[in-house]
Write a protein that holds these residues in place. Structure first.
Motif, mmCIF file in Angstrom:
data_model
loop_
_atom_site.group_PDB
_atom_site.id
_atom_site.type_symbol
_atom_site.label_atom_id
_atom_site.label_comp_id
_atom_site.label_asym_id
_atom_site.label_seq_id
_atom_site.Cartn_x
_atom_site.Cartn_y
_atom_site.Cartn_z
ATOM 1 N N MET A 1 0.982 -1.186 -0.074
ATOM 2 C CA MET A 1 -0.040 -0.065 0.165
ATOM 3 C C MET A 1 0.992 1.296 -0.054
ATOM 4 O O MET A 1 1.808 1.204 0.833
ATOM 5 N N PRO A 2 0.568 2.167 -0.789
ATOM 6 C CA PRO A 2 1.309 3.472 -0.918
ATOM 7 C C PRO A 2 0.915 4.406 0.333
ATOM 8 O O PRO A 2 -0.163 4.402 0.677
ATOM 9 N N TYR A 3 2.058 5.092 0.601
ATOM 10 C CA TYR A 3 1.677 6.131 1.997
ATOM 11 C C TYR A 3 2.614 7.558 1.578
ATOM 12 O O TYR A 3 3.482 7.246 0.687
ATOM 13 N N TYR A 4 1.735 8.629 1.334
ATOM 14 C CA TYR A 4 2.236 9.886 1.064
ATOM 15 C C TYR A 4 2.525 10.670 2.426
ATOM 16 O O TYR A 4 1.629 10.685 3.337
ATOM 17 N N VAL A 5 3.573 11.342 2.271
ATOM 18 C CA VAL A 5 3.865 12.465 3.277
ATOM 19 C C VAL A 5 3.630 13.684 2.455
ATOM 20 O O VAL A 5 4.263 14.177 1.214
ATOM 21 N N TYR A 6 2.851 14.728 2.901
ATOM 22 C CA TYR A 6 2.416 15.690 2.184
ATOM 23 C C TYR A 6 2.515 17.184 2.786
ATOM 24 O O TYR A 6 2.729 17.007 4.060
ATOM 25 N N MET A 7 2.829 18.320 2.207
ATOM 26 C CA MET A 7 2.825 19.449 2.801
ATOM 27 C C MET A 7 1.951 20.504 2.072
ATOM 28 O O MET A 7 1.766 20.367 0.934
ATOM 29 N N LEU A 8 0.918 20.974 2.968
ATOM 30 C CA LEU A 8 0.139 21.928 2.459
ATOM 31 C C LEU A 8 0.429 23.379 2.837
ATOM 32 O O LEU A 8 1.127 23.584 3.675
ATOM 33 N N LYS A 9 -0.212 24.227 2.072
ATOM 34 C CA LYS A 9 0.216 25.630 2.152
ATOM 35 C C LYS A 9 -1.357 26.417 2.265
ATOM 36 O O LYS A 9 -1.992 26.116 1.349
ATOM 37 N N SER A 10 -1.511 27.180 3.148
ATOM 38 C CA SER A 10 -2.747 27.855 3.303
ATOM 39 C C SER A 10 -2.974 28.875 2.053
ATOM 40 O O SER A 10 -1.943 29.642 1.527
ATOM 41 N N ILE A 11 -4.109 29.109 1.551
ATOM 42 C CA ILE A 11 -4.418 29.840 0.545
ATOM 43 C C ILE A 11 -5.437 31.006 0.980
ATOM 44 O O ILE A 11 -5.739 32.005 0.146
ATOM 45 N N SER A 12 -6.473 30.726 1.899
ATOM 46 C CA SER A 12 -7.317 31.558 2.510
ATOM 47 C C SER A 12 -6.869 32.750 3.384
ATOM 48 O O SER A 12 -7.831 33.428 3.704
ATOM 49 N N HIS A 13 -5.878 32.967 3.776
ATOM 50 C CA HIS A 13 -5.582 34.005 4.645
ATOM 51 C C HIS A 13 -4.300 34.822 4.389
ATOM 52 O O HIS A 13 -3.491 34.345 3.538
ATOM 53 N N VAL A 14 -4.038 35.943 4.893
ATOM 54 C CA VAL A 14 -3.061 36.793 4.384
ATOM 55 C C VAL A 14 -1.818 36.068 5.033
ATOM 56 O O VAL A 14 -0.954 35.900 4.305
ATOM 57 N N ASN A 15 -1.688 35.811 6.272
ATOM 58 C CA ASN A 15 -0.679 34.989 6.712
ATOM 59 C C ASN A 15 -0.501 33.386 6.071
ATOM 60 O O ASN A 15 -1.069 32.783 6.193
ATOM 61 N N ILE A 16 0.528 32.921 5.527
ATOM 62 C CA ILE A 16 0.963 31.888 5.189
ATOM 63 C C ILE A 16 1.115 30.738 6.169
ATOM 64 O O ILE A 16 1.867 30.887 7.118
ATOM 65 N N LYS A 17 0.280 29.756 6.281
ATOM 66 C CA LYS A 17 0.519 28.718 7.091
ATOM 67 C C LYS A 17 0.897 27.328 6.514
ATOM 68 O O LYS A 17 0.257 27.234 5.289
ATOM 69 N N THR A 18 1.693 26.425 6.973
ATOM 70 C CA THR A 18 1.824 25.436 6.315
ATOM 71 C C THR A 18 1.550 24.218 7.312
ATOM 72 O O THR A 18 1.488 24.409 8.668
ATOM 73 N N TYR A 19 1.196 22.848 6.722
ATOM 74 C CA TYR A 19 0.863 21.742 7.509
ATOM 75 C C TYR A 19 1.449 20.618 6.598
ATOM 76 O O TYR A 19 1.556 20.446 5.689
ATOM 77 N N VAL A 20 2.040 19.532 7.572
ATOM 78 C CA VAL A 20 2.621 18.449 6.977
ATOM 79 C C VAL A 20 1.625 17.271 7.780
ATOM 80 O O VAL A 20 1.578 17.104 8.977
ATOM 81 N N GLY A 21 1.544 16.280 6.727
ATOM 82 C CA GLY A 21 0.721 15.087 7.236
ATOM 83 C C GLY A 21 0.966 13.967 6.456
ATOM 84 O O GLY A 21 1.900 14.011 5.551
ATOM 85 N N TYR A 22 0.494 12.622 6.640
ATOM 86 C CA TYR A 22 0.633 11.553 5.901
ATOM 87 C C TYR A 22 -0.759 10.925 5.608
ATOM 88 O O TYR A 22 -1.567 11.039 6.555
ATOM 89 N N SER A 23 -0.814 10.022 4.531
ATOM 90 C CA SER A 23 -2.055 9.462 4.412
ATOM 91 C C SER A 23 -1.914 8.657 3.077
ATOM 92 O O SER A 23 -0.778 8.749 2.474
ATOM 93 N N THR A 24 -2.662 7.618 3.144
ATOM 94 C CA THR A 24 -2.642 6.531 1.811
ATOM 95 C C THR A 24 -3.354 7.211 0.901
ATOM 96 O O THR A 24 -3.028 6.771 -0.483
ATOM 97 N N ASN A 25 -4.126 8.294 0.981
ATOM 98 C CA ASN A 25 -4.910 9.132 -0.434
ATOM 99 C C ASN A 25 -4.796 10.509 0.064
ATOM 100 O O ASN A 25 -5.777 11.004 0.491
#
Length: 87
Positions: free
Chosen positions: A1-25
């Motif tokens: 089964m594949p596992y992904y580590v991903y990084m997100l960037k916020s697009i809805s606020h003036v201040n940029i926020k990032t988030y790191v997580g993992y998921s199979t999808n």
């Protein structure tokens, strides 16, 4: 089964926020984050995926996720690379 580590960037606020997580999808997980059903830290923001890495061993994915969450310098590098790519 594949596992992904991903990084997100916020697009809805003036201040940029990032988030790191993992998921199979990561695509389904992104939808959950954007609908307020993801991690508590992601609620109230809209997100885009700016980085993902594929693993076939869950323990390696979790280890990499932990390292990326703790390494602010690496996260800033990924964010800068994404911004350079988009411009």
């Amino acid at each position: 089964m594949p596992y992904y580590v991903y990084m997100l960037k916020s697009i809805s606020h003036v201040n940029i926020k990032t988030y790191v997580g993992y998921s199979t999808n990561y695509k389904k997980r992104l939808l959950k984050h954007n609908h307020g059903k993801g991690a508590k830290a992601t609620r109230g923001y809209k997100w885009i995926v700016i980085y993902k890495k594929l693993f076939f061993i869950k323990s390696k994915a979790l280890k990499f996720e932990y390292q990326l969450k703790k390494n602010r310098k690496k996260r800033l590098t990924i964010l800068q690379d994404y911004n350079d790519y988009k411009s």
